[in-house]
Design a protein around this motif. Structure first.
Motif, mmCIF file in Angstrom:
data_model
loop_
_atom_site.group_PDB
_atom_site.id
_atom_site.type_symbol
_atom_site.label_atom_id
_atom_site.label_comp_id
_atom_site.label_asym_id
_atom_site.label_seq_id
_atom_site.Cartn_x
_atom_site.Cartn_y
_atom_site.Cartn_z
ATOM 1 N N VAL A 23 0.725 -1.191 0.043
ATOM 2 C CA VAL A 23 -0.115 -0.135 0.023
ATOM 3 C C VAL A 23 0.970 1.058 -0.173
ATOM 4 O O VAL A 23 0.616 2.324 -0.892
ATOM 5 C CB VAL A 23 -1.139 0.005 1.156
ATOM 6 C CG1 VAL A 23 -1.544 1.357 1.334
ATOM 7 C CG2 VAL A 23 -1.778 -1.272 0.920
ATOM 8 N N GLY A 24 1.962 1.255 0.980
ATOM 9 C CA GLY A 24 2.927 2.547 1.140
ATOM 10 C C GLY A 24 3.276 2.560 -0.447
ATOM 11 O O GLY A 24 3.484 4.018 -0.910
ATOM 12 N N ASN A 25 3.856 1.606 -1.006
ATOM 13 C CA ASN A 25 4.706 1.646 -2.386
ATOM 14 C C ASN A 25 3.683 2.270 -3.333
ATOM 15 O O ASN A 25 3.727 3.140 -4.060
ATOM 16 C CB ASN A 25 4.782 0.290 -2.817
ATOM 17 C CG ASN A 25 5.688 0.402 -4.089
ATOM 18 O OD1 ASN A 25 5.046 0.375 -5.085
ATOM 19 N ND2 ASN A 25 6.937 0.013 -4.180
ATOM 20 N N LEU A 26 2.421 1.933 -3.366
ATOM 21 C CA LEU A 26 1.498 2.329 -4.301
ATOM 22 C C LEU A 26 1.132 3.688 -4.158
ATOM 23 O O LEU A 26 0.823 4.575 -4.841
ATOM 24 C CB LEU A 26 0.123 1.412 -4.609
ATOM 25 C CG LEU A 26 0.263 0.081 -5.134
ATOM 26 C CD1 LEU A 26 -0.788 -0.752 -5.035
ATOM 27 C CD2 LEU A 26 0.623 0.302 -6.671
ATOM 28 N N VAL A 27 0.827 4.049 -2.948
ATOM 29 C CA VAL A 27 0.356 5.479 -2.388
ATOM 30 C C VAL A 27 1.586 6.368 -2.989
ATOM 31 O O VAL A 27 1.293 7.378 -3.744
ATOM 32 C CB VAL A 27 0.379 5.641 -0.920
ATOM 33 C CG1 VAL A 27 0.289 6.780 -0.553
ATOM 34 C CG2 VAL A 27 -0.894 5.038 -0.328
ATOM 35 N N ALA A 28 3.089 6.042 -2.497
ATOM 36 C CA ALA A 28 4.039 6.926 -3.108
ATOM 37 C C ALA A 28 3.897 7.187 -4.791
ATOM 38 O O ALA A 28 4.088 8.303 -5.201
ATOM 39 C CB ALA A 28 5.299 6.296 -2.568
ATOM 40 N N ARG A 29 3.764 6.053 -5.377
ATOM 41 C CA ARG A 29 3.774 6.171 -7.075
ATOM 42 C C ARG A 29 2.399 7.091 -7.432
ATOM 43 O O ARG A 29 2.604 7.618 -8.317
ATOM 44 C CB ARG A 29 3.717 4.746 -7.252
ATOM 45 C CG ARG A 29 5.091 4.183 -7.407
ATOM 46 C CD ARG A 29 5.504 2.860 -8.278
ATOM 47 N NE ARG A 29 4.825 1.713 -7.510
ATOM 48 C CZ ARG A 29 4.199 0.745 -8.249
ATOM 49 N NH1 ARG A 29 4.008 1.070 -9.676
ATOM 50 N NH2 ARG A 29 3.600 -0.225 -7.420
ATOM 51 N N VAL A 30 1.209 6.803 -6.721
ATOM 52 C CA VAL A 30 0.286 7.396 -7.229
ATOM 53 C C VAL A 30 0.315 8.963 -7.157
ATOM 54 O O VAL A 30 0.177 9.653 -7.861
ATOM 55 C CB VAL A 30 -1.138 7.114 -6.394
ATOM 56 C CG1 VAL A 30 -2.201 8.156 -6.414
ATOM 57 C CG2 VAL A 30 -1.534 5.659 -6.858
#
Length: 524
Positions: free
Chosen positions: A36-43
């Motif tokens: 989730v953290g990884n995706l949030v950062a990329r979004v």
């Protein structure tokens, strides 16, 4: 081709109150090594925001760090340094962080504003067409093939980019559809609980949906098949007034559409093919339908209540190997696939229907794109071939999926040996049904997982069961039913069988396929 869908997305977007972030703000993301953290950062970075990331894990234990290599962001590993808290305008913790934890209190005490993932999803809209694919079997292949059509037509679908993660539950699809791209085609799964799919769909804002099939799965919570079907039906509830593409050969889906009185455009697909056998499937009227199966769980049906198989809008006839004649109300066209199997004809039909009806890609173009799709890793994947046998791994993990794979292999091979690495999510009943269907379609069976070994005990007298030297220890993580060691033990026994095909089936088989290759090489 996307103009109509973009208009629909604008309609959804206008219903949301959004507060624009400014360019000078910095978003601090905690748990950058997590999904989730990884995706949030990329979004955030895909939407032009400045991001700092932090995690207590080291680079060695940060499995998805490779997804961030093309982004410009400051990442702190091994700790949560003070500069992170003091330099962030907003801090986004992982949803799993307990509000009673010291770290959560530290966020509250910092000068940054707390921003949870839910609020972020409200502020950043997908802003593109979103197509959600669900079903018991075939989701991954249908999704991947549809994305292949998109790429071939010059469209860029969003990709979560996790090489070893299916990514079809919880926050992954909603975040994935907010990544950079022209269109989002997302696989949406469930854990068998009411609201699972709704959770995802409410956050994805889909403009179209696909249901591949509905077969018994996730039935270990005291729920019956109709309850499980209603969970898949959450897609229909969300898409009222929109377009859905469904397998018309599945009475569970067709009955569900009538049961909830779906108000929207329904596009069906199906096949005309020889009957493989008969089975029973529960109708929404309460009676059992006799299903003349073309494939496990789908085929020809007509219930006494009046429910009957519709004439498919996208119909495959003259199916031979990897080719079929596609018939629509407008045209007939010969299709050649780069993958084989009747189950893949169904998967192709669903993807073709969406590509043509929703993306407006001409069938003649789709005809050119289809042969260049070579399948999904872990789905009937050949990992070794020699003069003695072919070695195959497949992700199949429920009764219908296992049966479908073995039926297809029986069309090619004389004798099949199967290493079962599955732990059914439906519990004992699912493990037993997997064993029964394997017995009906295989010559040798090696139960490598603890739960498949329990299911095999009742069938030792069949003469088909071959046990490993050591009894598997109890192990279960969802459908990951076997450890690496248990998979290799099962493989070792499988290689002793007089079979021209050895298939290792289950999530564990796919996860440890590189270890399987190493073991095979060591036997040369």
């Amino acid at each position: 081709m996307l103009k109509k869908m973009s208009t629909d997305m604008d309609k959804h977007s206008s219903q949301m109150e959004k507060i624009p972030f400014t360019e000078m703000e910095t978003f601090g993301v905690i748990g950058i090594c997590g999904v989730v953290g990884n995706l949030v950062a990329r979004v955030l970075m895909d939407h032009g925001q400045r991001v700092m990331g932090t995690d207590i894990h080291s680079a060695k234990n940060c499995p998805f760090l490779y997804t961030l290599k093309d982004y410009n962001s400051q990442i702190y590993l091994n700790e949560h340094p003070e500069i992170f808290f003091n330099s962030s305008t907003y801090i986004i913790p992982p949803p799993s962080l307990p509000k009673t934890s010291n770290l959560f209190q530290k966020i509250k005490d910092s000068p940054a504003q707390l921003l949870d993932v839910e609020k972020l999803l409200q502020q950043i809209h997908p802003n593109k067409p979103v197509i959600c694919v669900t079903g018991t079997n075939g989701k991954t292949t249908t999704t991947t093939l549809l994305k292949h059509f998109c790429y071939s037509a010059g469209l860029k679908p969003t990709e979560h980019g996790f090489r070893t993660l299916q990514g079809n539950i919880d926050y992954i699809p909603p975040l994935q559809c907010r990544l950079k791209g022209d269109i989002a085609v997302v696989e949406t799964g469930t854990e068998g609980n009411t609201g699972d799919l709704k959770f995802i769909l409410d956050r994805c804002y889909p403009s179209c949906g696909v249901i591949t099939n509905i077969n018994p799965d996730h039935l270990n919570n005291g729920h019956d098949f109709r309850h499980y079907s209603l969970i898949k039906g959450e897609l229909l509830e969300k898409l009222r007034g929109e377009t859905v593409v469904v397998n018309g050969d599945d009475p569970a889906i067709w009955g569900l559409i009538s049961h909830i009185n779906y108000q929207g455009k329904v596009i069906t697909f199906g096949v005309d093919h020889e009957v493989q056998g008969e089975s029973k499937k529960e109708c929404w009227c309460g009676e059992e339908i006799t299903l003349k199966e073309t494939l496990s769980g789908v085929g020809y049906y007509h219930c006494q209540c009046g429910l009957k198989r519709p004439t498919p809008d996208y119909l495959a006839t003259a199916i031979q190997g990897n080719s079929f004649l596609l018939q629509t109300s407008q045209e007939k066209i010969k299709m050649e696939m780069g993958i084989t199997g009747l189950h893949n004809v169904y998967n192709a039909l669903g993807a073709i229907a969406v590509a043509h009806e929703i993306l407006k890609i001409p069938l003649e173009e789709i005809k050119n794109y289809l042969p260049t799709f070579k399948g999904v890793p872990g789905r009937l994947e050949y990992i070794h071939q020699d003069e003695n046998r072919d070695l195959i791994v497949d992700y199949g993990h429920n009764p219908s999926g296992v049966e479908t794979v073995l039926r297809e292999l029986n069309k090619t091979y004389n004798k099949i040996a199967v290493v079962i690495t599955i732990s059914s999510e439906s519990g004992k009943s699912g493990d037993n049904e997997i064993m029964e269907r394997t017995l009906a379609n295989a010559d040798f069976i090696i139960p490598a997982s603890y739960y498949s070994r329990l299911a095999a005990e009742s069938y030792i007298s069949s003469g088909k069961i071959i046990l490993t030297t050591e009894e598997p220890e109890k192990f279960r993580e969802g459908t990951l039913g076997a450890t690496e060691e248990q998979v290799v033990r099962g493989l070792e026994k499988g290689l002793e069988c007089d079979a021209d095909a050895l298939i290792c089936i289950g999530e564990a088989a796919v996860k440890y396929k590189e270890k399987i290759k190493i073991f095979i090489d060591s036997q040369k």
